[in-house]
Motif scaffolding. Structure first.
Motif, PDB file in Angstrom:
ATOM      1  N   SER A 132      14.194  -8.378 -37.103  1.00 28.48           N
ATOM      2  CA  SER A 132      14.276  -8.661 -38.553  1.00 28.48           C
ATOM      3  C   SER A 132      15.044  -8.113 -39.476  1.00 28.48           C
ATOM      4  N   ASP A 138      10.464  -9.502 -33.764  1.00 27.13           N
ATOM      5  CA  ASP A 138       9.559 -10.691 -33.775  1.00 27.13           C
ATOM      6  C   ASP A 138       9.772 -11.357 -32.112  1.00 27.13           C
ATOM      7  N   ASP A 185       4.807  -0.465 -40.127  1.00 25.02           N
ATOM      8  CA  ASP A 185       4.221  -1.659 -40.532  1.00 25.02           C
ATOM      9  C   ASP A 185       2.828  -1.921 -40.065  1.00 25.02           C
ATOM     10  N   ASP A 187       0.082  -3.074 -40.913  1.00 24.11           N
ATOM     11  CA  ASP A 187      -0.553  -4.287 -41.098  1.00 24.11           C
ATOM     12  C   ASP A 187      -0.323  -5.527 -40.292  1.00 24.11           C
ATOM     13  N   ARG A 188       0.963  -5.285 -39.751  1.00 26.48           N
ATOM     14  CA  ARG A 188       1.499  -6.244 -38.497  1.00 26.48           C
ATOM     15  C   ARG A 188       0.633  -6.107 -37.382  1.00 26.48           C
ATOM     16  N   TYR A 189       0.251  -4.761 -36.862  1.00 27.38           N
ATOM     17  CA  TYR A 189      -0.383  -4.807 -35.761  1.00 27.38           C
ATOM     18  C   TYR A 189      -2.039  -4.282 -35.831  1.00 27.38           C
TER      19      TYR A 189
END
Length: 208
Positions: A132, A138, A185, A187-189
């Motif tokens: 991204s 993604d 990141d 929060d993504r995981y």
């Protein structure tokens, strides 16, 4: 908000098990022997932390692959990481294994790769991954438990990457890539509840 500066990553889900400790922009990594990896995790983690001068309270996040991968390896690594996360009072982050493969083995200029991993029995786990604008990955398709022909169909003209295709004499590890993604990141995981949801992409248990 910036991500965690001190991330411990543990990978026992792939043949080339590794542990890594990322402190700011420096990552230390240690290889685990396949048949002895479960006995070697704790000493390897302790060694990395001693080298970096980090104690349990200094950890800010713990990262593991969330699958697919070896059934036993995924569960053992996740259980150990969960225990460390509870002791340290820090979040446990689950990074999709094939996203870590893309991060580890894609070239800097590649936007799309087909990330794969040995699934044994002549099959491979595979996912089509896209980088991204933020630099993270993604999953566009997959993960699949696929035959080599199905992997080729999924990839088309896109380059296939995997630990086994790395330019080394042995498969390369994923822990450093796990730590890098978790730091970028968290929060993504992050899991919604206590623990981590593992993705096996296959019914049944892989032989070990």
């Amino acid at each position: 908000m910036s991500g965690p500066r001190v991330v411990l990553a543990i990978d026992t889900a792939t043949a080339a098990g590794t542990v890594a400790l990322r402190v700011a922009d420096r990552t230390r990594e240690r290889r685990l022997e396949w048949r002895a990896s479960f006995r070697q995790i704790a000493p390897a983690v302790e060694g990395l932390m001693n080298e970096a001068g980090v104690d349990w309270r200094g950890l800010e996040a713990i990262a593991v692959p969330s699958g697919p991968g070896s059934f036993t390896g995924l569960r053992v690594g996740a259980a150990l990481a969960l225990g460390i996360a509870r002791i340290a009072g820090r979040p446990l982050l689950g990074v999709p294994t094939l996203v870590a493969v893309a991060e580890a083995f894609a070239r800097p200029d590649e936007r799309l790769v087909c990330a794969t991993l040995d699934a044994r029995r002549g099959r491979r786990y595979a996912a089509l991954c896209e980088r991204s604008a933020s630099g993270l990955w993604d999953v566009l398709a997959g993960p699949l438990d696929a035959t080599p022909a199905e992997v080729a169909g999924l990839a088309g003209e896109i380059r296939v990457v995997s630990p086994e295709l790395a330019l080394t004499h042995e498969p390369a590890g994923l822990a450093a890539a796990l730590a890098r993604l978790a730091a970028a990141d968290p929060d993504r995981y992050r899991s919604a509840g206590d623990g981590i949801e593992l993705v096996y992409a296959r019914a049944g248990i892989d032989p070990v």
